[in-house]
Design an enzyme around this catalytic site. Structure first.
Site, PDB file in Angstrom:
ATOM      1  N   CYS A   1      -8.960 -80.118  50.968  1.00  0.00           N
ATOM      2  CA  CYS A   1      -9.513 -81.214  50.170  1.00  0.00           C
ATOM      3  C   CYS A   1      -8.517 -81.423  49.026  1.00  0.00           C
ATOM      4  CB  CYS A   1     -10.918 -80.866  49.667  1.00  0.00           C
ATOM      5  SG  CYS A   1     -10.961 -79.391  48.613  1.00  0.00           S
ATOM      6  N   MET A   2      -8.946 -81.895  47.894  1.00  0.00           N
ATOM      7  CA  MET A   2      -8.006 -82.094  46.790  1.00  0.00           C
ATOM      8  C   MET A   2      -7.632 -80.765  46.124  1.00  0.00           C
ATOM      9  SD  MET A   2      -6.056 -84.236  45.381  1.00  0.00           S
ATOM     10  CE  MET A   2      -6.640 -85.872  45.741  1.00  0.00           C
TER      11      MET A   2
END
Length: 128
Positions: free
Chosen positions: A80-81
């Site tokens: 994800c980020m």
């Protein structure tokens, strides 16, 4: 008392395997699926080349329907980020019966910091 999001992520991390961005790159180069669980608007910042995108909120519903994830033995590197959603996603995939799942430490931010290859989507890619 209900757990906080951080506590949920910490608990997930105890049940999954996390690998460095460099280790993830080696896995992807060897044929693992890079699974991006960020939201669509986050893809504008770029992604791991040839990554499969399934937003975290749809993972339980779409994983087994996705061609790249048909086999529960498929090697998968989730990101994800920053790493929190990926840890939760890796835990979910394990619960769904996937046997070869890792989460990328630091997420896409860690990947970028390690200066590993990335693909920035063209304008028309973002709108899909």
């Amino acid at each position: 008392m209900a757990p906080t999001p951080k506590e949920l992520v910490d608990a997930a991390r105890k049940q999954i395997t996390e690998v460095s961005p460099e280790q993830a790159q080696q896995r992807v180069e060897a044929g693992a699926i890079a699974l991006d669980v960020r939201e669509a608007e986050e893809l504008a910042e770029g992604h791991i080349p040839d990554a499969t995108h399934i937003p975290r909120g749809f993972l339980e519903f779409k994983a087994s329907d996705h061609e790249a994830l048909k086999s529960r033995d498929t090697p998968i590197c989730v990101y994800c980020m920053g790493g929190g959603r990926a840890a939760l996603a890796a835990q979910t995939l394990k619960q769904l019966g996937y046997t070869n799942v890792v989460s990328i430490q630091g997420g896409f931010e860690g990947w970028k910091k390690a200066e590993l290859p990335m693909q920035v989507p063209a304008k028309d890619e973002e709108e899909e």
